[in-house]
Design a protein around this motif. Structure first.
Motif, short mmCIF file in Angstrom:
data_model
loop_
_atom_site.label_atom_id
_atom_site.label_comp_id
_atom_site.label_asym_id
_atom_site.label_seq_id
_atom_site.Cartn_x
_atom_site.Cartn_y
_atom_site.Cartn_z
N VAL A 91 0.84 -1.20 0.00
CA VAL A 91 0.00 0.00 0.00
C VAL A 91 0.87 1.25 0.00
N ALA A 92 1.91 1.25 0.84
CA ALA A 92 2.78 2.42 0.95
C ALA A 92 3.50 2.72 -0.36
N SER A 93 3.85 1.67 -1.09
CA SER A 93 4.56 1.88 -2.36
C SER A 93 3.59 2.02 -3.55
N LYS A 94 2.29 2.05 -3.25
CA LYS A 94 1.24 2.32 -4.24
C LYS A 94 1.21 1.30 -5.37
N VAL A 95 1.49 0.03 -5.05
CA VAL A 95 1.41 -1.01 -6.08
C VAL A 95 0.14 -1.85 -5.93
N VAL A 96 -0.69 -1.52 -4.93
CA VAL A 96 -2.01 -2.12 -4.82
C VAL A 96 -3.02 -1.01 -4.55
N ASP A 97 -4.27 -1.26 -4.87
CA ASP A 97 -5.34 -0.31 -4.61
C ASP A 97 -5.82 -0.52 -3.17
N PRO A 98 -5.54 0.41 -2.26
CA PRO A 98 -5.91 0.21 -0.85
C PRO A 98 -7.40 0.05 -0.62
N ALA A 99 -8.21 0.60 -1.52
CA ALA A 99 -9.66 0.50 -1.36
C ALA A 99 -10.15 -0.94 -1.56
N THR A 100 -9.33 -1.77 -2.22
CA THR A 100 -9.74 -3.15 -2.48
C THR A 100 -9.21 -4.13 -1.44
N ARG A 101 -8.39 -3.68 -0.53
CA ARG A 101 -7.74 -4.57 0.44
C ARG A 101 -8.77 -5.24 1.37
N ARG A 102 -8.65 -6.56 1.48
CA ARG A 102 -9.53 -7.34 2.36
C ARG A 102 -8.74 -8.45 3.04
N ASP A 103 -9.13 -8.81 4.25
CA ASP A 103 -8.58 -9.98 4.92
C ASP A 103 -9.46 -11.17 4.55
N PHE A 104 -8.83 -12.29 4.15
CA PHE A 104 -9.64 -13.40 3.62
C PHE A 104 -9.40 -14.75 4.26
N ALA A 105 -8.35 -14.90 5.08
CA ALA A 105 -8.07 -16.21 5.67
C ALA A 105 -7.21 -16.10 6.91
N LEU A 106 -7.36 -17.07 7.78
CA LEU A 106 -6.52 -17.21 8.96
C LEU A 106 -5.80 -18.55 8.91
N ASN A 107 -4.61 -18.61 9.49
CA ASN A 107 -3.83 -19.83 9.52
C ASN A 107 -3.22 -19.99 10.90
N ASP A 108 -2.61 -21.14 11.15
CA ASP A 108 -1.89 -21.38 12.39
C ASP A 108 -0.42 -21.61 12.09
N LEU A 109 0.45 -21.13 12.96
CA LEU A 109 1.86 -21.49 12.90
C LEU A 109 2.03 -22.74 13.74
N VAL A 110 2.63 -23.78 13.17
CA VAL A 110 2.80 -25.03 13.92
C VAL A 110 4.26 -25.47 13.90
N LEU A 111 4.62 -26.24 14.91
CA LEU A 111 5.94 -26.84 14.98
C LEU A 111 5.81 -28.28 14.51
#
Length: 250
Positions: A91-111
Motif C-alpha cells: 500500500v505504501a509503495s502504491k502497487v495495490v489499490d488500498p480500497a480493495t484490500r480485504r482480509d480473507f483467511a486465517l492460519n496457524d503457525l505449527v511446529l
C-alpha cells in the motif's frame, strides 16, 4: 485492374475473415504467498471455468519477494500476502489499490518434526535439537511469526546456532518432510499437505495472528478480473475451498 464486382467480393471475404478471427483471450496474473499454492491453484481453475476464455496465471513465492517483483513492475492483477506487514508495504509503495484490500483467511503457525521423529516436549526443549528450520524472517512471513514466538519465549537468540533458514515456508516443509532437519516452523495448512511425512507437535503461541490480506494490484492490465477474483476468494464458494485446505475465516 480490379472490377467493382471483384472488389466487393474481396471486401466481403475480408470482413468474413475478421469476423472469423478468434478474439484475443483475456489474461490475468495472481501472485500469492507460497502457503496458498494448493488452495489458489484450485481457486484459479474454478475461476477460469466461470470466465470462459480467461487464462489466469499464478505465481507463488514468499510474500516479500512477490512484493519486490510487483514494485519492479511485474504485471500483476491480484496480490495475496501471508501477513499484514507486507501488504502495508504494498500500500505504501502504491502497487495495490488500498480500497480493495480485504482480509480473507486465517492460519496457524505449527511446529513439526519428521514423521515418527523425536518430538520436543515444548518450545524450550528445542535446545536439544540439532537442526531447526525457520523461514528467513527478512522475507518469509512464517519466519517472522516464528521469530516473534521464539522471542516471546526468550529462545530466538539461544537457538541461532541450530537454525537453518529457508527461502519460503514450503522449503522449510520440504526440509522436515525429507528428514534433513529435526524440526521446523510452518503453517498448519502446509503440514496438512505432507501429513504422511511430518508430525505436528503443537500450535505455536506467542505471535500476532496469521491473517492473510488480498488486494487488486496496480501494475497489471486486467484490474476488472483482479477485482472479480478477489470477490470470488471472499465468496462462500471460495471460502469453502480455503477451508478444505485448512484455512479458517478471519
Amino acid at each position: 485492374m480490379k472490377t467493382p464486382f471483384l472488389s466487393r467480393i474481396l471486401l466481403t471475404l475480408a470482413c468474413v475473415g475478421l469476423l472469423a478471427a478468434p478474439a484475443k483471450a483475456a489474461e490475468m496474473t495472481i501472485s500469492g504467498a507460497a502457503s496458498l499454492t494448493n488452495a489458489f491453484t484450485e481457486l484459479k481453475g474454478l475461476f477460469e471455468k466461470q470466465h470462459p476464455g480467461l487464462t489466469a496465471h499464478v505465481n507463488f513465492a514468499a510474500s516479500n519477494p512477490l512484493l519486490k517483483q510487483i514494485q519492479e513492475g511485474a504485471p500483476v492483477d491480484v496480490f495475496a500476502s501471508a501477513d499484514q506487514a507486507t501488504m502495508d508495504k504494498a500500500v505504501a509503495s502504491k502497487v495495490v489499490d488500498p480500497a480493495t484490500r480485504r482480509d480473507f483467511a486465517l492460519n496457524d503457525l505449527v511446529l513439526i518434526v519428521p514423521a515418527g521423529g523425536k518430538k520436543p516436549a515444548d518450545l524450550a526443549d528445542l535446545k536439544n535439537f540439532k537442526r531447526i528450520a525457520v523461514g528467513n524472517p527478512d522475507s518469509v512471513p512464517a519466519g517472522r511469526y516464528a521469530r516473534e514466538a521464539l522471542t516471546t519465549a526468550k529462545l530466538w537468540d539461544v537457538l541461532q546456532p541450530q537454525v537453518i533458514q529457508g527461502a519460503s515456508v514450503r522449503q522449510v516443509l520440504d526440509y522436515v518432510a525429507r528428514g534433513e532437519v529435526d524440526a521446523g516452523f510452518v503453517y498448519g495448512t502446509d503440514a496438512k499437505q505432507q501429513a504422511a511425512k511430518v508430525d505436528v507437535v503443537m500450535v505455536v503461541p506467542g505471535h500476532t495472528p496469521v491473517l492473510y490480506p488480498i488486494a487488486v494490484a496496480t501494475t497489471g492490465k486486467n484490474p476488472k478480473m483482479g477485482q472479480a477474483f478477489l470477490d470470488f476468494v471472499l465468496s462462500p464458494e471460495g471460502q469453502a475451498v480455503l477451508s478444505r485446505y485448512g484455512f479458517s475465516k478471519p
